[in-house]
Scaffold this motif. Sequence first.
Motif, short mmCIF file in Angstrom:
data_model
loop_
_atom_site.label_atom_id
_atom_site.label_comp_id
_atom_site.label_asym_id
_atom_site.label_seq_id
_atom_site.Cartn_x
_atom_site.Cartn_y
_atom_site.Cartn_z
N ILE A 57 13.42 22.71 -36.05
CA ILE A 57 13.94 21.40 -35.90
C ILE A 57 14.98 21.40 -34.71
N ILE A 58 15.77 22.43 -34.64
CA ILE A 58 17.00 22.47 -33.57
C ILE A 58 16.14 22.60 -32.16
N ARG A 59 15.23 23.47 -32.14
CA ARG A 59 14.49 23.79 -30.87
C ARG A 59 13.27 22.84 -30.52
N GLU A 60 12.70 22.02 -31.46
CA GLU A 60 11.61 21.48 -30.98
C GLU A 60 11.74 19.93 -31.30
N PRO A 61 11.98 19.22 -30.42
CA PRO A 61 12.35 17.69 -30.45
C PRO A 61 11.19 16.93 -30.98
N GLU A 62 10.08 17.22 -30.52
CA GLU A 62 8.92 16.60 -31.25
C GLU A 62 8.68 16.57 -32.65
N LEU A 63 8.86 17.75 -33.11
CA LEU A 63 8.88 18.12 -34.88
C LEU A 63 9.98 17.31 -35.26
N PHE A 64 11.22 17.13 -34.78
CA PHE A 64 12.26 16.34 -35.02
C PHE A 64 11.82 14.92 -35.27
N GLN A 65 11.22 14.28 -34.25
CA GLN A 65 10.68 13.01 -34.41
C GLN A 65 9.77 12.99 -35.49
N GLY A 66 8.98 13.54 -36.00
CA GLY A 66 8.17 13.55 -37.10
C GLY A 66 9.17 13.33 -38.23
N LEU A 67 10.03 14.39 -38.32
CA LEU A 67 11.09 14.30 -39.58
C LEU A 67 11.79 12.94 -39.77
N LEU A 68 12.35 12.55 -38.29
CA LEU A 68 12.99 11.31 -38.36
C LEU A 68 12.29 10.26 -38.73
N PHE A 69 10.74 10.00 -38.36
CA PHE A 69 10.02 9.08 -38.71
C PHE A 69 10.00 9.05 -40.39
N ASP A 70 9.60 10.28 -40.88
CA ASP A 70 9.77 10.34 -42.39
C ASP A 70 10.83 9.94 -42.98
N PHE A 71 12.08 10.31 -42.61
CA PHE A 71 13.35 9.80 -42.98
C PHE A 71 13.59 8.37 -42.88
N SER A 72 13.05 7.53 -41.99
CA SER A 72 13.31 6.16 -41.80
C SER A 72 12.44 5.30 -42.19
N VAL A 73 11.06 5.48 -42.24
CA VAL A 73 10.06 4.60 -42.63
C VAL A 73 10.50 4.10 -44.13
N THR A 74 10.45 3.02 -44.48
CA THR A 74 10.25 2.40 -45.83
C THR A 74 9.21 1.76 -46.05
N VAL A 75 9.13 1.33 -47.31
CA VAL A 75 7.75 0.48 -47.88
C VAL A 75 8.01 -0.70 -47.40
N THR A 76 7.16 -1.27 -46.61
CA THR A 76 7.34 -2.89 -46.18
C THR A 76 5.97 -3.30 -46.31
N GLU A 77 5.86 -4.64 -45.96
CA GLU A 77 4.85 -5.53 -46.01
C GLU A 77 5.03 -6.85 -45.54
N MET A 78 4.14 -7.74 -45.22
CA MET A 78 4.44 -9.19 -44.82
C MET A 78 4.96 -10.06 -46.09
N PHE A 79 6.06 -10.65 -45.96
CA PHE A 79 6.56 -11.47 -47.17
C PHE A 79 6.58 -10.84 -48.33
N ARG A 80 7.01 -9.54 -48.50
CA ARG A 80 7.39 -8.92 -49.38
C ARG A 80 8.48 -9.51 -50.24
N ASP A 81 8.40 -9.76 -51.62
CA ASP A 81 9.15 -10.24 -52.26
C ASP A 81 9.34 -11.84 -52.06
N PRO A 82 8.17 -12.38 -52.38
CA PRO A 82 8.18 -13.74 -52.18
C PRO A 82 9.60 -14.56 -52.65
N PRO A 83 9.64 -14.41 -53.88
CA PRO A 83 11.02 -15.31 -54.35
C PRO A 83 12.34 -15.33 -53.34
#
Length: 284
Positions: A57-83
């Motif tokens: 992770i320290i030496r491979e920025p591209e690998l870190f970007q993959g980890l960052l994506f996994d850390f930050s992506v949350t479950v989402t969808e259009m108009f999730r939770d209509p109320p």
Amino acid sequence: MQEKELEDIERTLLLEAIFLRYGYDFRNYSQASISRRVRLFLEKNDVETIGELLPRIIREPELFQGLLFDFSVTVTEMFRDPPFYRALRREVVPLLKTYPFIKVWSAGCATGEEVYSLAILLKEEGLLHKSTIFATDINDSSLAKAKRGIYPLKQVREYIENFQETGSMHSFSRYYHANEEHIVMERELRGRITFANHNLVADQVFGEMHLILCRNVMIYFDKKLQNMVLDLFDQSLIRGGFLCLGGRESLRFSNLNDRYEELDSANRIYRKHFAHNHQLQARR
């Protein structure tokens, strides 16, 4: 020392290394959530231990970007939770209609589904033309997807059902073009949204907003970090502005509880007082 204790030490070192190497601070995120995502990342990349992952992770920025994506992506969808969107129409939109212009911040926008949902709602309510919407996230890959506004066609049925439950005025199909596999959000919607990288943990106040949405992001933070981010929102919101949180998030136990009115407790919609409590008390 047991395996779990070793893993806890390795995870602490990993988060410290990420902060020192890349400036992203996940040290006050929920450790249960971080552990779960790190384990998934190890499996996906065929890595045995966090200790083995750490130097890469320290030496491979591209690998870190993959980890960052996994850390930050949350479950989402259009108009999730209509109320929530029905409550937004009922409690907030009538007041926004009295403003000459509207500045909105969608924080932690991930791949953009929620911010396009908001833009559609503002369009239906006749507010989009006077709205400036800022959508931010720490993940550049997510932001790139959000900016394109292209989503799988197979998800449209679910989006339509959600949209109809929000008290929609028109057909969802008015807001996108479709091909065989994807929908592309209308240019007018995309044109009103500015996407930008912003780190809630490290970056500064984000303008003077009338409405801030940050839903289901802080559930991954510990209490200390939640209070820090809520303070950032408070400084970024005008007096009388609106703050919308996720269903499992609340101001109730935060440092800001007495500075906001709860407009809709079930849907976590708050309005900032026009004057601080000590000012209100001084006038009495």
